[in-house]
Write an enzyme that holds these catalytic residues in place. Structure first.
Site: not given
Ligand code: MN
Length: 233
Positions: A105, A209, A211
């Site tokens: 990001c 994102h 993660e």
């Protein structure tokens, strides 16, 4: 030995360092040892490059547009200049040493600016035509829009697909890719969602994102962390 991976933290206005736990969990689950890096301070960059096996640039606020030689437009969000300067110096040093870099990001944007690239300060104000909802209101592990990866690209190979669904929490995007950076993923509205260095062993940026979605078990997101940690090993 497990690779030691530096993860940049957000430098909060309330004198806190902030990092979403999902970065730590994703690196750990992929076999890396995370080391959280304080930002907004003077650090010994050469020592960090020497001791760390890879750099993960985390998400956060907007980049000060002065770093890509633009004045701030009205729609620019909150910035963190101290962090910008630290991260730009860090990523340039890791690239110089050809150590693995993954930008997520804001980190993907920092990677681009470090290579001389530019940004849309606000995609809604600066891109004509219909732009998708890139600041999703759904929960963080919701996969909201598609990204088409360049056929045959390194990232498509890593993710295991050239057409994936991603989450989306941004109002800025890469405009002009930096030196020796190739665009390797876009959404259907033409917004750049993934970039790769053509001159480094492993230097990738993704606008989404992974993660959050890796922690929820999304296979492409887990593949990305596995490839990054393997490159650091
Ligand atoms: Mn998006």
């Amino acid at each position: 030995m497990s690779p030691l991976i530096g993860i940049t933290c957000h430098h909060g206005l309330e004198y806190q360092y902030i990092l979403n736990h999902s970065y730590v969990q994703s690196v750990t689950e992929a076999g890396g040892v995370p080391l959280l890096l304080a930002m907004g301070i003077k650090s010994d960059v050469d020592m960090l490059v020497d001791r760390l096996d890879g750099l993960l640039l985390s998400g956060g606020f907007d980049i000060n547009p002065l770093f890509y030689e633009e004045e701030p437009i009205n729609e620019l969000g909150e910035i963190s200049s101290g962090r910008d300067a630290n991260e730009l110096e860090l990523v340039r040093a890791f690239l110089q040493a050809d150590k693995p870099v993954l930008g997520i990001c804001r980190g993907h944007q920092v990677f681009n600016v470090a290579q001389g690239g530019t940004m849309y300060q606000d995609i809604y104000a600066q891109i004509e035509g219909n732009v998708l909802q890139h600041a999703q209101l759904a929960r963080r592990d919701h996969l909201s829009h598609r990204v088409q990866l360049e056929e045959g690209s390194k990232l498509a190979a890593i993710l295991g697909s050239s057409d994936i669904l991603v989450n989306s929490f941004h109002h800025q995007a890469v405009k002009d890719a930096g030196d020796e950076i190739a665009v390797c993923g876009t959404s259907s509205d033409g917004v750049i969602e993934a970039i790769v260095s053509e001159s480094h062993t492993f230097a990738l940026g993704v606008q989404w994102h992974p993660e959050n979605t890796a922690c929820a078990g999304d296979p492409p997101s887990k593949n990305l962390f596995a490839a990054f940690v393997d490159a650091c090993r």
